[in-house]
Design an enzyme around this catalytic site. Structure first.
Site, PDB file in Angstrom:
ATOM      1  N   TRP A   1      20.290 -39.254 -14.847  1.00 44.61           N
ATOM      2  CA  TRP A   1      20.503 -38.434 -13.804  1.00 44.61           C
ATOM      3  C   TRP A   1      21.757 -38.854 -13.295  1.00 44.61           C
ATOM      4  O   TRP A   1      21.948 -40.105 -13.055  1.00 44.61           O
ATOM      5  CB  TRP A   1      19.295 -38.890 -12.688  1.00 44.61           C
ATOM      6  CG  TRP A   1      19.224 -38.047 -11.393  1.00 44.61           C
ATOM      7  CD1 TRP A   1      19.626 -36.669 -11.299  1.00 44.61           C
ATOM      8  CD2 TRP A   1      18.916 -38.646 -10.187  1.00 44.61           C
ATOM      9  NE1 TRP A   1      19.724 -36.309  -9.881  1.00 44.61           N
ATOM     10  CE2 TRP A   1      19.348 -37.432  -9.035  1.00 44.61           C
ATOM     11  CE3 TRP A   1      18.842 -40.011  -9.684  1.00 44.61           C
ATOM     12  CZ2 TRP A   1      19.222 -37.804  -7.899  1.00 44.61           C
ATOM     13  CZ3 TRP A   1      18.961 -40.229  -7.956  1.00 44.61           C
ATOM     14  CH2 TRP A   1      19.079 -38.920  -7.407  1.00 44.61           C
TER      15      TRP A   1
ATOM     16  N   LYS B   1       8.373 -33.697  -6.421  1.00 41.28           N
ATOM     17  CA  LYS B   1       8.243 -32.595  -7.480  1.00 41.28           C
ATOM     18  C   LYS B   1       6.479 -32.352  -7.654  1.00 41.28           C
ATOM     19  O   LYS B   1       6.292 -31.349  -7.834  1.00 41.28           O
ATOM     20  CB  LYS B   1       8.520 -33.141  -8.634  1.00 41.28           C
ATOM     21  CG  LYS B   1      10.065 -33.611  -8.749  1.00 41.28           C
ATOM     22  CD  LYS B   1      11.035 -32.622  -8.461  1.00 41.28           C
ATOM     23  CE  LYS B   1      12.568 -32.845  -8.838  1.00 41.28           C
ATOM     24  NZ  LYS B   1      13.413 -33.886  -7.792  1.00 41.28           N
TER      25      LYS B   1
ATOM     26  N   ASP C   1      12.294 -45.578 -12.116  1.00 36.37           N
ATOM     27  CA  ASP C   1      12.586 -44.195 -11.275  1.00 36.37           C
ATOM     28  C   ASP C   1      11.369 -43.251 -11.654  1.00 36.37           C
ATOM     29  O   ASP C   1      11.418 -43.013 -13.007  1.00 36.37           O
ATOM     30  CB  ASP C   1      13.802 -43.631 -11.603  1.00 36.37           C
ATOM     31  CG  ASP C   1      14.078 -42.387 -10.578  1.00 36.37           C
ATOM     32  OD1 ASP C   1      13.224 -41.845 -10.152  1.00 36.37           O
ATOM     33  OD2 ASP C   1      15.155 -41.938 -10.573  1.00 36.37           O
TER      34      ASP C   1
END
Length: 407
Positions: free
Chosen positions: A136, A253, A218
């Site tokens: 990311w 999400k 993460d």
């Protein structure tokens, strides 16, 4: 010479964020058939980012029962932390018996990563963190700004679109030093969609144990690959072999709480006393950053997770989201094949979560953006969750055009 009123004249413009800057371009595009496959948000079949029914029901409960808008504590809601820990590690994990786990509520997963970065940069001797290549884009920025040295280890194989596990392990064993921090994506690797299997996760966990490395997870997409439990296998394997661990997690999400900014940073230490000391430092960092986390999103999460009916409804909705993403992967690959494209895109059906590393070049991406109003990252990362049955034909025709014609 700058006068006292001209200090801002010295400030240069920052470069655009590769994801959020792309979204700004998308919104400025006047074409009605444009498609946004860049920013990582889930959309339904109508192209909208829905509010889950479980969230709506939880908010109705909160509206009727909420009695105060007072500040939360620095570490946030206690019940939110308890439910988050159970979701991450399973309710029967031995770490709960040993009382060596602590969680702070944060404004989203990004904030959790930044708080972790500040902790590592100010309170540990080693200042080097390893992230996957690719990763990311914001990972590197977060850790560099905090003062850590950011290094990279290889992840996906570009030709086969699979995990370069042997290369990854060789790199870790020969490059990573004791005391270094290694960041892993808990599941649904962003941007590649390529995850380790159970045996590979175990080998990575053993590597960190034997080489005295600290793993930072993460974990932003739990529940969007297989299910909530199986998606946490890698994380839970690490708890079997490592006394210390950091986990930055998010409900953006899997509950669709994007603008509520609901995240957490969880630490595991070798004993209760160490965990309390680390927690005190986290609270000190938070106090000088945002002081207290916002309440509403965490209250939604807690309301859903403590109510059996709402929790089951949420799990059902999460299953529907997963199924739609899986169907879009299959439809995308089959549609490209029907269009006569000879290139093998079948790897997309084997990847995990919302994202796919498509293999399209930056030239292809730029043409799709300019000629067709189809937006995704220059590195070829596509948000599969942004595809629908309505836009699929247009999308695949556009890809055919840029692959079959040269400019």
């Amino acid at each position: 010479m700058y006068g006292i009123n001209n200090m801002f004249e010295q400030i240069e413009a920052a470069s655009h964020d590769p994801i959020l800057g792309l979204t700004e371009q998308f919104y400025a595009d006047s074409r009605t058939n444009k498609i946004n496959l860049g920013i990582g948000v889930y959309t339904d079949e109508t192209g909208q980012t829905p509010i889950l029914k479980s969230v709506k029901k939880a908010e109705k409960i909160l509206l009727e029962q909420e009695k105060s808008k007072n500040y939360l504590s620095i570490e946030g809601m206690t019940n939110f932390s308890t439910y988050t820990q159970a979701l991450l590690f399973g309710e029967k994990n031995k770490i709960f018996e040993e009382k060596c786990i602590r969680t702070v509520q944060t404004p989203g997963g990004t904030s959790a990563l930044r708080i972790a970065a500040d902790l590592l940069a100010t309170q540990t001797k080693n200042k080097r963190i390893w992230i996957s290549s690719p990763s990311w884009p914001n990972h590197k920025n977060i850790f560099m700004v905090a003062g850590l040295e950011v290094c990279e280890y290889p992840w996906g194989e570009s030709k086969t679109h699979t995990l370069s596990f042997d290369k990854l392990v060789w790199y870790l064993k020969n490059k990573v030093q004791p005391g270094d921090i290694v960041l892993f994506h808990g599941c649904c690797h962003n941007p590649t969609g390529i995850d380790p299997n159970r045996e590979e996760w175990k080998e990575l966990a053993l590597f960190c144990q034997k080489n005295h490395c600290l793993a930072l997870f993460d974990f932003a997409y739990q529940g969007l690959d297989k299910n909530l439990e199986e998606d946490a296998i890698g994380l839970q394997l690490f708890t079997n072999y490592n006394e210390e661990l950091l986990v930055a997690s998010s409900y953006s999400k899997n509950m669709g709480l994007y603008n509520e900014r609901v995240g957490s940073l969880t630490l595991i230490a070798q004993n209760n006393n160490v965990a309390d000391r680390v927690l005190s430092q986290l609270k000190a960092i938070i106090r000088t950053s945002y002081s207290n986390p916002p309440a509403h999103g965490a209250a939604i999460v807690s309301t859903i997770l403590k109510n059996d009916n709402l929790k089951q409804l949420w799990k059902n909705e999460l299953s529907w989201m997963r199924d739609r993403i899986t169907k879009m992967r299959s439809l995308f690959v089959s549609s490209l094949k029907k269009k006569g494209i000879q290139r093998d895109f079948s790897f997309i059906t084997k990847q995990h979560g919302m994202f796919s590393y498509s293999g399209l070049s930056s030239q292809h991406v730029l043409r799709l953006r300019k000629e067709f109003g189809i937006y995704f990252l220059n590195n070829g990362r596509i948000n599969v969750a942004g595809m629908t049955t309505q836009n699929m034909d247009f999308l695949c025709n556009a890809i055919c055009s840029v692959l079959f014609t040269k400019k």
